[in-house]
Write a protein that holds these residues in place. Structure first.
Motif, PDB file in Angstrom:
ATOM      1  N   HIS A 239      -4.388  60.585  60.297  1.00  0.00           N
ATOM      2  CA  HIS A 239      -3.397  60.723  59.153  1.00  0.00           C
ATOM      3  C   HIS A 239      -2.340  59.542  59.217  1.00  0.00           C
ATOM      4  O   HIS A 239      -1.499  59.497  60.323  1.00  0.00           O
ATOM      5  CB  HIS A 239      -2.819  62.154  59.379  1.00  0.00           C
ATOM      6  N   HIS A 240      -2.173  58.803  58.238  1.00  0.00           N
ATOM      7  CA  HIS A 240      -1.382  57.681  58.173  1.00  0.00           C
ATOM      8  C   HIS A 240       0.049  58.073  57.498  1.00  0.00           C
ATOM      9  O   HIS A 240       0.022  58.368  56.222  1.00  0.00           O
ATOM     10  CB  HIS A 240      -1.941  56.502  57.345  1.00  0.00           C
ATOM     11  N   TYR A 241       1.262  57.480  58.171  1.00  0.00           N
ATOM     12  CA  TYR A 241       2.205  57.604  57.612  1.00  0.00           C
ATOM     13  C   TYR A 241       2.906  56.162  57.483  1.00  0.00           C
ATOM     14  O   TYR A 241       3.169  55.583  58.297  1.00  0.00           O
ATOM     15  CB  TYR A 241       3.339  58.602  58.203  1.00  0.00           C
ATOM     16  N   CYS A 242       3.155  55.723  56.363  1.00  0.00           N
ATOM     17  CA  CYS A 242       3.059  54.400  56.132  1.00  0.00           C
ATOM     18  C   CYS A 242       4.521  54.004  55.455  1.00  0.00           C
ATOM     19  O   CYS A 242       4.868  54.453  54.306  1.00  0.00           O
ATOM     20  CB  CYS A 242       1.934  53.621  55.485  1.00  0.00           C
ATOM     21  N   ARG A 243       4.934  52.597  55.594  1.00  0.00           N
ATOM     22  CA  ARG A 243       6.062  51.896  54.939  1.00  0.00           C
ATOM     23  C   ARG A 243       5.566  50.681  54.297  1.00  0.00           C
ATOM     24  O   ARG A 243       4.948  50.044  55.049  1.00  0.00           O
ATOM     25  CB  ARG A 243       7.310  51.784  55.697  1.00  0.00           C
ATOM     26  N   GLN A 244       5.626  50.602  52.959  1.00  0.00           N
ATOM     27  CA  GLN A 244       5.149  49.331  52.395  1.00  0.00           C
ATOM     28  C   GLN A 244       6.323  48.206  52.337  1.00  0.00           C
ATOM     29  O   GLN A 244       7.407  48.543  51.867  1.00  0.00           O
ATOM     30  CB  GLN A 244       4.926  49.560  50.832  1.00  0.00           C
TER      31      GLN A 244
END
Length: 206
Positions: A81-86
């Motif tokens: 489960h990825h929680y990402c900031r662009q």
């Protein structure tokens, strides 16, 4: 879908990256070892939540789910489960968990770059990166909760991108042994994404 506690995630990420704790002692389940929090610890947590900021984690609002085979052992796969900031158009940074609930365990990190940035890397560095096209086109990478139109647009933006992913804690899954991160034994696991439709384990597919 419940939100992950950002305060706990920040503390866990700092600890994992600072210690680079590869985590290879056997455990019965994915619950970390240790005693329950004391009232004092809970009071300190409440105070920190009220008085401190978690600014670096606030923008990590892109949520992706995929399956990660380990580079040295492709049969060992974990649901990630990825929680990402662009950060910008060519670079995103993600923290990885084994679920999306409040008690999910942080078990890795991933950096995502565009093809343009990948082409600037020296050959010795490129071997640590994996392409994303196959998992996107096969439907192995998804963005839960987004309308189909928005999910399609997000996946198109990740086409031709590359990821550099390290899992620091094997919290279980087909081909894996659940372990806990209490000791610095063994190596962290580099990830290589499935490049072929049939490479992902059937019991890992949705």
């Amino acid at each position: 879908m419940s939100r992950i506690s950002l305060d706990r995630a920040l503390l866990a990420l700092v600890a994992a990256v600072a210690l680079f704790t590869p985590a290879f002692l056997l455990a019965q389940d994915s619950k970390p070892p240790g005693t329950d929090k004391t009232p004092k610890t809970r009071a300190l947590e409440a105070g920190a939540k009220a008085l401190q900021r978690n600014s670096p984690l606030g923008p990590m609002d892109i949520y992706l789910v995929g399956f990660h085979p380990m580079k040295e052992r492709p049969e060992q796969q974990m649901e990630a489960h990825h929680y990402c900031r662009q950060v910008n158009q060519d670079f995103a940074q993600c923290v990885l968990f084994d679920g999306n609930g409040r008690d999910a365990n942080l078990n890795g990190i991933e950096y995502i770059i565009s093809e343009a940035l990948f082409e600037t890397l020296p050959p010795q560095e490129r071997r640590f990166w994996h392409p994303h096209n196959a998992e996107i086109l096969s439907g192995q990478l998804v963005a839960p909760g987004l309308p189909a139109v928005a999910e399609t647009a997000l996946m198109k933006s990740k086409m031709n991108s590359y990821g550099k992913t390290w899992h620091l804690w094997s919290t279980g899954g087909p081909g894996t042994t659940r372990r806990h991160p209490a000791a610095r034994a063994g190596d962290a696991c580099l990830v290589v994404q499935p490049r072929l439709r049939g490479e992902a384990r059937p019991d890992r597919a949705a």
